[in-house]
Enzyme design. Structure first.
Site, PDB file in Angstrom:
ATOM      1  N   GLU A 211       0.827  -1.205   0.000  1.00  0.00           N
ATOM      2  CA  GLU A 211       0.000   0.000   0.000  1.00  0.00           C
ATOM      3  C   GLU A 211       0.863   1.257   0.000  1.00  0.00           C
ATOM      4  O   GLU A 211       1.940   1.255   0.585  1.00  0.00           O
ATOM      5  CB  GLU A 211      -0.852   0.004   1.293  1.00  0.00           C
ATOM      6  CG  GLU A 211      -1.422  -1.356   1.605  1.00  0.00           C
ATOM      7  CD  GLU A 211      -2.195  -1.424   2.912  1.00  0.00           C
ATOM      8  OE1 GLU A 211      -2.224  -0.415   3.649  1.00  0.00           O
ATOM      9  OE2 GLU A 211      -2.776  -2.497   3.173  1.00  0.00           O
TER      10      GLU A 211
ATOM     11  N   CYS B 192      15.176  48.432  -7.462  1.00  0.00           N
ATOM     12  CA  CYS B 192      15.113  47.194  -8.227  1.00  0.00           C
ATOM     13  C   CYS B 192      16.532  46.717  -8.560  1.00  0.00           C
ATOM     14  O   CYS B 192      17.335  47.504  -9.069  1.00  0.00           O
ATOM     15  CB  CYS B 192      14.311  47.428  -9.503  1.00  0.00           C
ATOM     16  SG  CYS B 192      14.412  46.042 -10.651  1.00  0.00           S
TER      17      CYS B 192
ATOM     18  N   CYS C 283      12.228  48.413 -16.943  1.00  0.00           N
ATOM     19  CA  CYS C 283      13.042  47.395 -16.276  1.00  0.00           C
ATOM     20  C   CYS C 283      13.278  46.221 -17.225  1.00  0.00           C
ATOM     21  O   CYS C 283      12.329  45.613 -17.723  1.00  0.00           O
ATOM     22  CB  CYS C 283      12.325  46.930 -15.020  1.00  0.00           C
ATOM     23  SG  CYS C 283      13.156  45.580 -14.178  1.00  0.00           S
TER      24      CYS C 283
HETATM   25  S1  IVH Z   1      -0.786   0.666   8.936  1.00  0.00           S
HETATM   26  C1  IVH Z   1      -0.303  -1.531  12.397  1.00  0.00           C
HETATM   27  N1  IVH Z   1      -0.980   1.546   6.458  1.00  0.00           N
HETATM   28  O1  IVH Z   1       1.892   5.589   8.959  1.00  0.00           O
HETATM   29  C2  IVH Z   1       0.149  -0.555  11.461  1.00  0.00           C
HETATM   30  N2  IVH Z   1      -0.251   3.044   8.146  1.00  0.00           N
HETATM   31  O2  IVH Z   1       3.985   4.896  11.354  1.00  0.00           O
HETATM   32  C3  IVH Z   1      -0.542   0.718  11.594  1.00  0.00           C
HETATM   33  N3  IVH Z   1       0.198   5.300   7.359  1.00  0.00           N
HETATM   34  O3  IVH Z   1       0.472   6.733  11.780  1.00  0.00           O
HETATM   35  C4  IVH Z   1      -0.478   1.560  10.429  1.00  0.00           C
HETATM   36  N4  IVH Z   1      -0.314   4.947   5.248  1.00  0.00           N
HETATM   37  O4  IVH Z   1      -1.087   6.848   9.902  1.00  0.00           O
HETATM   38  C5  IVH Z   1      -0.654   1.843   7.729  1.00  0.00           C
HETATM   39  N5  IVH Z   1      -1.214   2.198   4.250  1.00  0.00           N
HETATM   40  C6  IVH Z   1      -0.900   2.490   5.507  1.00  0.00           C
HETATM   41  C7  IVH Z   1      -0.483   3.775   5.903  1.00  0.00           C
HETATM   42  C8  IVH Z   1      -0.163   4.007   7.243  1.00  0.00           C
HETATM   43  C9  IVH Z   1       0.089   5.837   6.135  1.00  0.00           C
HETATM   44  C10 IVH Z   1       0.637   6.019   8.569  1.00  0.00           C
HETATM   45  C11 IVH Z   1      -0.246   5.767   9.748  1.00  0.00           C
HETATM   46  C12 IVH Z   1       0.636   5.673  10.925  1.00  0.00           C
HETATM   47  C13 IVH Z   1       2.001   5.720  10.352  1.00  0.00           C
HETATM   48  C14 IVH Z   1       2.772   4.532  10.865  1.00  0.00           C
END
Ligand code: IVH
Length: 630
Positions: free
Chosen positions: A120, A415, A439
């Site tokens: 992701e 300027c 200018c």
């Molecule tokens: S999973 C158990 N998936 O990254 C894992 N977090 O340091 C919990 N974040 O504060 C997070 N995209 O807000 C996960 N696809 C994603 C994410 C994601 C951004 C952020 C999340 C969290 C930080 C983790």
């Protein structure tokens, strides 16, 4: 050194200092939404602390920043105890660390079997937990320290992509979903541009913008912010069953109306993860939101449960970070550049630094108001940020690293290009050179605009050529372009006889234009294409526009007092009227007249001129014309 070795007094002092520094940075980051350091520097400090504690395990105290995920909730919001702790992620910065991650998984599961991962984008916003009860949105809370967050239900309900009620049926009685609230890049840029113009505080990056907007005490303020959400997981589930794989759960959530990132995929093994990292990396700048890496999650919940977690993060997930979009560097000089309308833009000349894969050595400070607010001085250490195709900018000064007392930078009185007075109208954030077309900097920009495609469209008249023509004194005004000879053009750099001849032909054919294009080409402040068309349609010719009063100008549909004032002050300058006169009378710039029953008129059409008969009623419409020659 053996684990448990006794630290020296010096080491202890260092450790305490490191903890205090990290706490201070966390306060600025989470509570004030105004980080003092780029993330990458903060991560480095945090890693130092982790290393320290690994070396001297006895040192680690319960209140060490390593023992909690964020910081305590701020005042002003009701505290929410998360039904299930909101975890953080371990970071990887190299392929090797991704292979190590998989090796640890294999070891712990005692298997060599291929692992399936949900892969992701790692969104750069603010983490959120939303609880649905009986399919209705009950409560939304920020992550806070992972155990306790803030109740931001009212604010989250203003985000259009958050369903207040789940679609379909079969939802569990209680369903906690987790995701990221973010501000898409376009919305962020527009928001900051408006704030900058109004001389208000701008957000350092989209993440701060999302976090800051979410933590507004007045939900009507949040409602004005262009926020969006992607759900990437679940928390507590009661009274209902969900599929056994994370990727399938995400599909189910989507079917219930929750927004899931369309870039999420499923791959096999660390190599599959790395392929995904590279493919998203290649498209990073084209995505309409900012991401700072990708996340790999073991897809099967049974395996996730078996792997479990360490204090801050699960063993079954990993964040693989991209090169940072913010870096530290130092300011070598601050210069002032002059734009087409005379706007003076301060530019920081930097010690070159690689930011997200590109070497940056100049960054904009936008305008004098922002330069003064940020108080950037020569020699300062600053955070520079580069995202997408936006010009790199100086985000802030790392004030603790300023040495001595370098002088404040002030607006030049004259300027830097032409020496004319610099004016900064009261209430405006932008300072301008008052030299107008005297200018050289403004002249070059004005000429580049004049010949551009949507204006007089002189093909082959490039930016470098205009610089040469102005610098050599050959061209000062628009009308000088039409007095150029093929012999003169052929003498310019990178111009042969043939290209000079082609250019002469292009100049000649540019004389036949339309009134809206001509008006637009003049480069009057805030008269863009649409306004030029409205003016042309309303007045029908240039003379009535030259002599129109403020009131008459405001009769035009999209002309307000500000635009009318710009038009008046342009036309009031004798010099501008002379240039227009010269173009029309001496160089015979012309366009088909409208509003006069014409037997036959010429219209430019697809690079040709067609002669039509009929009565044009506006610049976009004619009464049924008959073409009788091309
Ligand atoms: S999973 C158990 N998936 O990254 C894992 N977090 O340091 C919990 N974040 O504060 C997070 N995209 O807000 C996960 N696809 C994603 C994410 C994601 C951004 C952020 C999340 C969290 C930080 C983790």
């Amino acid at each position: 050194m053996s684990p448990g070795a006794k630290p020296s007094a010096d080491t202890l002092r260092q450790y305490e200092q490191l903890k205090a520094d990290i706490e201070r940075h966390q306060y600025h980051y989470y509570v004030l939404s105004e980080p003092l350091l780029p993330d990458i520097e903060f991560d480095r400090l945090f890693q130092q602390l982790l290393d320290f504690e690994q070396q001297y395990p006895n040192l680690t105290s319960a209140e060490s920043p390593t023992q909690r995920v964020g910081v305590k909730p701020d005042d002003g919001f009701t505290e929410v105890v998360h039904l299930q702790r909101m975890l953080s992620l371990d970071n990887a910065f190299s392929d090797e660390q991704v292979h190590d991650f998989e090796r640890r998984i294999h070891d712990r599961l005692n298997t060599a079997a291929a692992i399936r991962y949900s892969v992701e984008p790692k969104l750069d916003g603010a983490a959120i937990s939303i609880v649905y009860e009986g399919g209705q949105l009950l409560r939304a809370a920020t992550r806070g320290d992972g155990q306790k967050g803030e109740d931001v239900t009212h604010n989250v309900k203003t985000i259009a992509s958050v369903p207040l009620r789940l679609l379909g049926d079969g939802h569990p009685d209680v369903l906690e979903v987790r995701g990221e609230i973010f501000m898409p890049s376009a919305g962020f840029e527009a928001f900051n541009a408006r704030a900058r113009e109004a001389g208000e505080k701008v957000f350092a990056n989209p993440r701060n913008a999302a976090a800051g907007s979410l933590r507004q005490l007045d939900p009507s303020v949040t409602a004005q912010r262009p926020l969006d959400i992607f759900i990437y997981g679940i928390g507590v589930v009661e009274g209902g069953a969900l599929p056994g794989f994370h990727s399938e759960v995400l599909q189910q959530l989507q079917a219930w109306g929750l927004k899931v990132c369309p870039e999420i995929d499923v791959v096999i093994g660390a190599d599959g993860c790395l392929d995904y990292y590279r493919s998203i990396g290649a498209r990073r700048e084209a995505l309409p939101y900012e991401i700072d890496g990708v996340v790999y999650k073991v897809d099967g919940y049974d395996l996730q449960r078996e792997l479990g977690q360490v204090s801050r993060a699960p063993r079954w997930a990993l964040a693989h970070k991209f090169p940072a979009q913010e870096q530290l560097t130092t300011v070598k000089a601050i210069d002032f550049q002059v734009g087409r309308t005379g706007a003076i833009t301060p530019v920081a000349r930097l010690a070159p630094v690689a930011v997200a894969g590109v070497v940056v050595s100049n960054a904009t400070l936008h305008n004098i108001g922002e330069l003064l607010r940020k108080d950037v001085r020569v020699g300062d250490t600053v955070i520079v940020r580069r995202a997408g195709d936006v010009i790199p900018e100086v985000v802030r000064v790392v004030i603790e690293r300023r040495s001595g007392n370098p002088p404040e930078v002030s607006l030049p009185e004259h300027c830097p290009v032409c020496g004319s007075d610099v004016v900064c109208p009261e209430g405006e954030a932008v300072a301008r050179c008052s030299g107008g077309l005297v200018c050289a900097a403004q002249r070059k920009q004005a000429l580049k605009h004049f010949v551009s495609r949507k204006a007089l469209d002189i093909e082959g008249m490039g930016s470098k050529l205009i610089d040469q023509l102005v610098d050599s004194g050959r061209v000062s005004h628009f009308s000088d372009l039409f007095a150029l000879t093929a012999a003169e053009l052929a003498q310019m750099d990178r111009m042969g006889e043939k290209s000079a001849k082609n250019l002469m032909a292009a100049i000649e054919s540019a004389k036949r234009t339309t009134l809206p294009k001509f008006l637009y080409a003049l480069g009057i402040r805030e008269v863009g294409e649409a306004t030029a068309l409205s003016l042309a349609n309303y007045f029908g010719d240039i003379e009535p526009i030259i002599s129109a009063s403020m009131d008459e100008l405001q009769e035009v549909s999209d002309v307000g007092p500000v635009v009318a004032e710009h038009i008046r002050s342009f036309m009031n300058q004798q010099h501008n009227r002379e240039v227009i006169n010269d173009l029309l009378r001496r160089h015979k710039i012309h366009w088909p007249k409208i509003d006069k029953p014409a037997a036959d008129i010429e219209l430019p059409f697809s690079g040709k001129t067609i002669v039509v008969t009929g009565t044009p009623v506006s610049y976009t419409h004619l009464t049924l014309p008959t073409i009788y020659s091309v």
